[in-house]
Design a protein around this motif. Structure first.
Motif, mmCIF file in Angstrom:
data_model
loop_
_atom_site.group_PDB
_atom_site.id
_atom_site.type_symbol
_atom_site.label_atom_id
_atom_site.label_comp_id
_atom_site.label_asym_id
_atom_site.label_seq_id
_atom_site.Cartn_x
_atom_site.Cartn_y
_atom_site.Cartn_z
ATOM 1 N N MET A 73 41.370 26.987 45.901
ATOM 2 C CA MET A 73 42.696 25.624 45.705
ATOM 3 C C MET A 73 41.767 25.106 44.205
ATOM 4 S SD MET A 73 40.655 22.291 47.587
ATOM 5 C CE MET A 73 41.235 20.344 47.379
ATOM 6 N N ILE A 74 41.672 26.045 43.616
ATOM 7 C CA ILE A 74 41.149 24.591 42.405
ATOM 8 C C ILE A 74 41.517 25.426 41.407
ATOM 9 C CG2 ILE A 74 38.882 27.015 41.859
ATOM 10 C CD1 ILE A 74 37.958 24.157 40.211
ATOM 11 N N HIS A 75 42.415 27.225 41.386
ATOM 12 C CA HIS A 75 43.522 27.760 40.597
ATOM 13 C C HIS A 75 44.150 27.178 41.130
ATOM 14 C CE1 HIS A 75 39.869 29.918 40.556
ATOM 15 N NE2 HIS A 75 39.898 30.237 41.805
ATOM 16 N N ASP A 76 44.872 26.831 42.206
ATOM 17 C CA ASP A 76 46.041 26.148 42.470
ATOM 18 C C ASP A 76 46.252 24.885 42.047
ATOM 19 O OD1 ASP A 76 46.872 28.600 44.145
ATOM 20 O OD2 ASP A 76 46.253 27.626 46.316
ATOM 21 N N GLU A 77 45.287 23.917 42.275
ATOM 22 C CA GLU A 77 45.898 22.687 41.708
ATOM 23 C C GLU A 77 45.593 22.817 39.882
ATOM 24 O OE1 GLU A 77 43.301 18.409 41.980
ATOM 25 O OE2 GLU A 77 42.248 19.959 42.286
ATOM 26 N N LEU A 78 44.589 23.628 39.337
ATOM 27 C CA LEU A 78 44.633 23.862 37.765
ATOM 28 C C LEU A 78 45.901 24.334 37.812
ATOM 29 C CD1 LEU A 78 41.085 25.360 36.712
ATOM 30 C CD2 LEU A 78 42.554 22.773 36.747
ATOM 31 N N ALA A 79 47.161 25.286 37.993
ATOM 32 C CA ALA A 79 47.609 26.263 37.544
ATOM 33 C C ALA A 79 49.474 24.540 38.140
ATOM 34 C CB ALA A 79 48.468 27.243 38.686
ATOM 35 N N ARG A 80 49.259 23.676 39.105
ATOM 36 C CA ARG A 80 50.346 23.027 39.213
ATOM 37 C C ARG A 80 49.756 21.827 37.708
ATOM 38 N NH1 ARG A 80 49.015 17.804 40.515
ATOM 39 N NH2 ARG A 80 47.138 18.411 41.492
ATOM 40 N N ILE A 81 48.505 21.886 37.351
ATOM 41 C CA ILE A 81 48.609 20.995 36.657
ATOM 42 C C ILE A 81 48.882 21.587 34.731
ATOM 43 C CG2 ILE A 81 46.847 19.122 35.153
ATOM 44 C CD1 ILE A 81 45.408 19.376 37.266
ATOM 45 N N ALA A 82 49.383 22.739 34.922
ATOM 46 C CA ALA A 82 49.436 23.780 33.401
ATOM 47 C C ALA A 82 50.986 23.686 33.104
ATOM 48 C CB ALA A 82 48.859 24.563 33.974
ATOM 49 N N ARG A 83 51.227 22.569 34.302
ATOM 50 C CA ARG A 83 52.868 23.269 34.410
ATOM 51 C C ARG A 83 53.285 21.468 33.508
ATOM 52 N NH1 ARG A 83 52.336 25.835 39.289
ATOM 53 N NH2 ARG A 83 52.151 24.129 40.235
ATOM 54 N N THR A 84 52.351 20.874 33.756
ATOM 55 C CA THR A 84 53.141 19.547 33.846
ATOM 56 C C THR A 84 51.951 18.453 32.505
ATOM 57 O OG1 THR A 84 51.703 18.554 35.443
ATOM 58 C CG2 THR A 84 54.204 18.533 36.068
ATOM 59 N N ASP A 85 50.963 19.238 32.341
ATOM 60 C CA ASP A 85 50.275 18.763 31.258
ATOM 61 C C ASP A 85 48.771 19.437 30.565
ATOM 62 O OD1 ASP A 85 48.503 17.027 29.128
ATOM 63 O OD2 ASP A 85 48.592 15.090 31.024
ATOM 64 N N PRO A 86 49.695 20.349 29.957
ATOM 65 C CA PRO A 86 48.382 21.978 29.906
ATOM 66 C C PRO A 86 47.297 21.501 29.396
ATOM 67 C CG PRO A 86 50.493 22.007 28.427
ATOM 68 C CD PRO A 86 51.048 20.588 29.483
ATOM 69 N N ASP A 87 47.036 20.369 28.322
ATOM 70 C CA ASP A 87 46.444 19.602 27.651
ATOM 71 C C ASP A 87 44.550 18.795 28.841
ATOM 72 O OD1 ASP A 87 46.790 20.050 25.653
ATOM 73 O OD2 ASP A 87 47.373 19.142 24.845
ATOM 74 N N ARG A 88 45.316 18.954 29.968
ATOM 75 C CA ARG A 88 44.397 18.746 31.162
ATOM 76 C C ARG A 88 44.119 19.514 31.756
ATOM 77 N NH1 ARG A 88 44.996 13.973 33.405
ATOM 78 N NH2 ARG A 88 42.688 13.705 33.800
ATOM 79 N N ALA A 89 44.586 20.490 31.881
ATOM 80 C CA ALA A 89 44.396 21.972 32.768
ATOM 81 C C ALA A 89 43.009 22.385 33.513
ATOM 82 C CB ALA A 89 45.672 22.463 33.049
ATOM 83 N N HIS A 90 41.711 21.442 33.041
ATOM 84 C CA HIS A 90 40.514 22.135 32.761
ATOM 85 C C HIS A 90 39.880 20.748 34.501
ATOM 86 C CE1 HIS A 90 41.820 22.267 29.150
ATOM 87 N NE2 HIS A 90 41.952 23.027 28.878
ATOM 88 N N ALA A 91 39.186 21.699 35.002
ATOM 89 C CA ALA A 91 38.176 21.160 36.192
ATOM 90 C C ALA A 91 36.339 21.476 35.986
ATOM 91 C CB ALA A 91 38.264 22.132 37.333
#
Length: 262
Positions: free
Chosen positions: A1-19
């Motif tokens: 789940m966490i990896h999928d969510e980070l991958a989704r965020i990275a597509r639209t806002d890579p600077d915020r793709a951290h958990a």
């Protein structure tokens, strides 16, 4: 789940793709980081919080390659060091900014263990005792202030006795003490969410621990929030809404409390 969510965020806002993966202690951090690493040999940038004290760190078993250790002074460098930070609640909830530019670098926060709030700890215990005494005082001055203080003292001693007799498990704790613990927990969670909203950004708080949701013994978070909300008089509800606003509304919505009820 966490990896999928980070991958989704990275597509639209890579600077915020951290958990942030939040637990109760440095020991918990190590175990959870090892679990994430071992489950899928995660190599996308896994960081784990370690104590600032080098002597304390020296006592910990070594971590495998692929896990980056960060002391609290190094948390601000986390966005340049990795994608997932496993960290104790006490070290990230207040006063810490992990940002890129002016915006928070963290979007999802996974709260993996119910935050500890032990009423046998001096600070928690005396806060509860003092609150019981102050809460027993009349809202307006009376002609018998000495009698009022005597009653407040009795209420404070009664609360002390309740705490000392209370069972150690949360489920068996008196309802009034459960509510005090949850109130402190919610404030910590609001502060934690605030870390991920720097710069007016959105965030998602995931309550991972099943103890938040299990309602078999009426000790689930939603049930206790409903119980607390029912006891708030109208003026308290107004004050709480004025102080916590959207954050409070989110927790009330989680508990199934409609906005019109506030």
């Amino acid at each position: 789940m966490i990896h999928d969510e980070l991958a989704r965020i990275a597509r639209t806002d890579p600077d915020r793709a951290h958990a942030a993966v939040v637990v109760n202690s440095y020991e918990h951090c190590r175990h959870l980081a090892l679990g994430i690493h071992s489950a899928g040999q995660y190599t996308g940038g896994l960081c784990v919080a370690v104590p600032a004290d080098r002597h304390w760190r020296a006592k910990l078993p070594p971590l495998p390659p692929g896990i980056t250790k960060l002391t609290p002074d190094e948390f601000e460098d986390f966005p340049r060091r990795g994608k997932i930070l496993v960290v104790p609640m006490a070290r990230i909830a207040r006063g810490l900014n992990i940002v890129i530019g002016t915006k928070s670098a963290i979007t999802p926060v996974y709260l993996c263990t119910r935050p500890l709030a032990l009423l046998t700890d001096p600070a928690e215990m005396y806060a509860s005792v003092n609150a019981a005494g102050i809460g027993s005082l009349p809202s307006m001055p009376t002609a018998e202030p000495v009698g009022d203080l005597r009653e407040a003292r009795a209420a404070a001693w009664a609360r002390m006795g309740m705490i000392m007799r209370s069972a150690p498990g949360f489920i068996s704790t008196a309802h009034v003490l459960q509510e005090e613990i949850v109130a402190g927990m919610v404030v910590d969670m609001i502060q934690l969410a605030g870390r991920a909203r720097r710069g007016g950004t959105d965030m998602t708080l995931h309550l991972v621990d099943y103890a938040f949701h299990e309602d078999s013994w009426q000790s689930d978070l939603a049930g206790i929030l409903r119980r607390m909300h029912q006891r708030w008089p109208a003026d308290v509800r107004r004050q709480m809404n004025a102080i916590y606003r959207e954050a409070l509304a989110a927790f009330l919505a989680y508990a199934g409390i409609e906005p019109d009820d506030t």
